[in-house]
Write a protein that holds these residues in place. Sequence first.
Motif, short mmCIF file in Angstrom:
data_model
loop_
_atom_site.label_atom_id
_atom_site.label_comp_id
_atom_site.label_asym_id
_atom_site.label_seq_id
_atom_site.Cartn_x
_atom_site.Cartn_y
_atom_site.Cartn_z
N GLU A 1 0.25 -25.94 35.48
CA GLU A 1 0.91 -26.69 34.42
C GLU A 1 1.92 -27.65 35.03
OE1 GLU A 1 2.40 -24.53 31.05
OE2 GLU A 1 1.02 -22.88 31.50
N SER A 2 2.16 -28.71 34.35
CA SER A 2 3.14 -29.69 34.81
C SER A 2 4.47 -29.47 34.08
CB SER A 2 2.64 -31.10 34.56
OG SER A 2 2.46 -31.31 33.17
N PRO A 3 5.56 -29.88 34.72
CA PRO A 3 6.87 -29.70 34.07
C PRO A 3 7.08 -30.71 32.94
CG PRO A 3 7.13 -30.85 36.15
CD PRO A 3 5.68 -30.45 36.04
N GLU A 4 7.83 -30.28 31.92
CA GLU A 4 8.20 -31.21 30.85
C GLU A 4 9.30 -32.14 31.32
OE1 GLU A 4 9.04 -29.51 27.01
OE2 GLU A 4 7.64 -27.88 27.41
N CYS A 5 10.22 -31.60 32.14
CA CYS A 5 11.36 -32.36 32.65
C CYS A 5 11.55 -32.05 34.12
CB CYS A 5 12.64 -31.98 31.90
SG CYS A 5 12.60 -32.25 30.15
N ALA A 6 12.08 -33.05 34.85
CA ALA A 6 12.37 -32.84 36.27
C ALA A 6 13.63 -33.61 36.64
CB ALA A 6 11.20 -33.30 37.13
N LEU A 7 14.51 -32.95 37.36
CA LEU A 7 15.70 -33.58 37.92
C LEU A 7 15.42 -33.73 39.41
CD1 LEU A 7 18.62 -34.56 37.59
CD2 LEU A 7 19.35 -32.20 38.03
N VAL A 8 15.34 -34.96 39.88
CA VAL A 8 14.92 -35.24 41.26
C VAL A 8 16.04 -35.96 42.00
CG1 VAL A 8 13.24 -36.48 42.67
CG2 VAL A 8 12.51 -35.41 40.53
#
Length: 80
Positions: A1-8
């Motif tokens: 599954e892919s993330p809904e949100c990401a802090l990069v």
Amino acid sequence: ESPECALVDLKLPGRSGLELVRDLKALDATTRIVVLTGYGSIATAVQSAKLGAHTYLTKPVDADQIVAAFDDRDPTALTE
């Protein structure tokens, strides 16, 4: 599954955070990505937007500003 949100973070060990933004968007175009950096520049802000980042924040930021960035609120306009 892919993330809904990401802090990069822009600076990652071994690779650029911009590469991660590109890879996350390729995995799922709907992932909301906030790029965080202590080395902000117009060039990297523009590049992150072109790669699909939702918001670009320069450090220092607090948790409320990060949440606001994901929630489409202006993270610079927060008041106590």
